[in-house]
Design a protein around this motif. Structure first.
Motif, mmCIF file in Angstrom:
data_model
loop_
_atom_site.group_PDB
_atom_site.id
_atom_site.type_symbol
_atom_site.label_atom_id
_atom_site.label_comp_id
_atom_site.label_asym_id
_atom_site.label_seq_id
_atom_site.Cartn_x
_atom_site.Cartn_y
_atom_site.Cartn_z
ATOM 1 N N VAL A 90 4.985 -8.446 7.854
ATOM 2 C CA VAL A 90 5.899 -7.771 7.184
ATOM 3 C C VAL A 90 5.045 -6.647 6.124
ATOM 4 C CG1 VAL A 90 7.363 -8.153 5.083
ATOM 5 C CG2 VAL A 90 7.496 -9.645 6.706
ATOM 6 N N LEU A 91 3.826 -6.914 5.427
ATOM 7 C CA LEU A 91 3.093 -6.127 4.921
ATOM 8 C C LEU A 91 2.670 -4.696 5.552
ATOM 9 C CD1 LEU A 91 1.511 -8.553 2.278
ATOM 10 C CD2 LEU A 91 3.672 -7.117 1.785
ATOM 11 N N GLY A 92 2.549 -5.253 6.901
ATOM 12 C CA GLY A 92 2.022 -4.127 7.794
ATOM 13 C C GLY A 92 2.867 -3.137 7.917
ATOM 14 N N GLY A 93 4.309 -3.321 7.545
ATOM 15 C CA GLY A 93 5.214 -2.178 7.594
ATOM 16 C C GLY A 93 5.334 -1.465 6.502
ATOM 17 N N MET A 94 4.505 -1.597 5.400
ATOM 18 C CA MET A 94 4.648 -0.810 4.292
ATOM 19 C C MET A 94 3.912 0.639 4.821
ATOM 20 S SD MET A 94 3.134 -3.387 1.510
ATOM 21 C CE MET A 94 3.081 -2.024 0.143
ATOM 22 N N GLN A 95 4.405 1.587 3.838
ATOM 23 C CA GLN A 95 4.025 2.923 4.040
ATOM 24 C C GLN A 95 2.049 3.168 4.017
ATOM 25 O OE1 GLN A 95 5.790 5.912 1.352
ATOM 26 N NE2 GLN A 95 4.789 7.546 2.524
ATOM 27 N N ASN A 96 1.704 3.492 5.177
ATOM 28 C CA ASN A 96 0.238 3.777 4.962
ATOM 29 C C ASN A 96 -0.478 2.479 4.784
ATOM 30 O OD1 ASN A 96 0.698 6.419 5.325
ATOM 31 N ND2 ASN A 96 1.014 6.933 3.088
ATOM 32 N N PRO A 97 -0.248 1.443 5.370
ATOM 33 C CA PRO A 97 -0.940 0.342 5.292
ATOM 34 C C PRO A 97 -2.756 0.345 5.660
ATOM 35 C CG PRO A 97 0.319 -0.051 7.101
ATOM 36 C CD PRO A 97 0.692 1.177 6.603
ATOM 37 N N LYS A 98 -3.534 -0.251 5.151
ATOM 38 C CA LYS A 98 -4.624 -0.440 5.500
ATOM 39 C C LYS A 98 -4.928 -1.659 6.439
ATOM 40 C CE LYS A 98 -6.523 3.025 2.698
ATOM 41 N NZ LYS A 98 -5.212 3.656 2.622
ATOM 42 N N SER A 99 -5.857 -1.308 7.519
ATOM 43 C CA SER A 99 -6.143 -2.820 8.417
ATOM 44 C C SER A 99 -7.454 -2.708 8.829
ATOM 45 C CB SER A 99 -5.192 -2.625 9.512
ATOM 46 O OG SER A 99 -5.530 -3.756 10.537
ATOM 47 N N ALA A 100 -8.099 -3.717 8.868
ATOM 48 C CA ALA A 100 -9.577 -3.863 9.205
ATOM 49 C C ALA A 100 -9.739 -5.197 9.718
ATOM 50 C CB ALA A 100 -10.646 -3.524 8.245
ATOM 51 N N TYR A 101 -10.192 -5.176 11.108
ATOM 52 C CA TYR A 101 -10.626 -6.668 11.734
ATOM 53 C C TYR A 101 -9.591 -7.581 11.525
ATOM 54 C CZ TYR A 101 -15.018 -4.057 11.203
ATOM 55 O OH TYR A 101 -15.919 -3.017 11.366
ATOM 56 N N GLY A 102 -8.336 -7.201 11.778
ATOM 57 C CA GLY A 102 -7.439 -8.221 11.934
ATOM 58 C C GLY A 102 -6.919 -8.593 10.474
ATOM 59 N N TRP A 103 -7.153 -7.759 9.378
ATOM 60 C CA TRP A 103 -6.503 -8.255 8.041
ATOM 61 C C TRP A 103 -5.907 -6.883 7.590
ATOM 62 C CZ3 TRP A 103 -7.063 -12.567 5.023
ATOM 63 C CH2 TRP A 103 -7.925 -13.466 5.621
ATOM 64 N N ILE A 104 -4.797 -7.099 6.902
ATOM 65 C CA ILE A 104 -4.047 -6.000 6.182
ATOM 66 C C ILE A 104 -4.357 -6.073 4.788
ATOM 67 C CG2 ILE A 104 -1.516 -5.147 5.540
ATOM 68 C CD1 ILE A 104 -2.113 -5.073 8.646
ATOM 69 N N GLY A 105 -4.568 -5.068 4.030
ATOM 70 C CA GLY A 105 -5.057 -4.865 2.744
ATOM 71 C C GLY A 105 -5.950 -3.869 2.277
ATOM 72 N N PRO A 106 -5.919 -3.694 1.062
ATOM 73 C CA PRO A 106 -5.380 -4.405 -0.026
ATOM 74 C C PRO A 106 -3.892 -3.881 -0.222
ATOM 75 C CG PRO A 106 -6.719 -2.576 -0.856
ATOM 76 C CD PRO A 106 -6.913 -2.923 0.697
ATOM 77 N N VAL A 107 -3.279 -5.083 -0.404
ATOM 78 C CA VAL A 107 -1.620 -4.805 -0.671
ATOM 79 C C VAL A 107 -1.256 -5.375 -1.955
ATOM 80 C CG1 VAL A 107 -1.230 -4.477 1.803
ATOM 81 C CG2 VAL A 107 -0.967 -6.686 0.623
#
Length: 78
Positions: free
Chosen positions: A41-58
């Motif tokens: 769900v948070l991956g659908g935010m505008q310009n999410p950051k992702s690295a190594y299987g993690w979404i964040g910081p959100v």
């Protein structure tokens, strides 16, 4: 994420996660595995950051304490 927490002098007190799908809340930011429901769900935010299987910081939700968080969700049949 466990390694980063345990290697950080300021976050070492949090300890390691009990389960592979725990999310991490630190201050007013949170980090979630992509494979979890909240991570998707948070991956659908505008310009999410992702690295190594993690979404964040959100943004962290109000009421979550600092540390590892495990969400219990059930399957929804459509």
């Amino acid at each position: 994420m466990n390694c980063l927490v345990l290697a950080s002098p300021t976050a070492k007190h949090i300890g390691s996660a009990s389960y592979y799908d725990n999310g991490l809340v630190v201050g007013n930011k949170s980090y979630w595995p992509k494979r979890t429901v909240l991570g998707r769900v948070l991956g659908g935010m505008q310009n999410p950051k992702s690295a190594y299987g993690w979404i964040g910081p959100v943004p962290a939700s109000a009421g979550f304490p600092t540390g590892w968080i495990l969400l219990n969700v059930g399957r929804v049949n459509f």
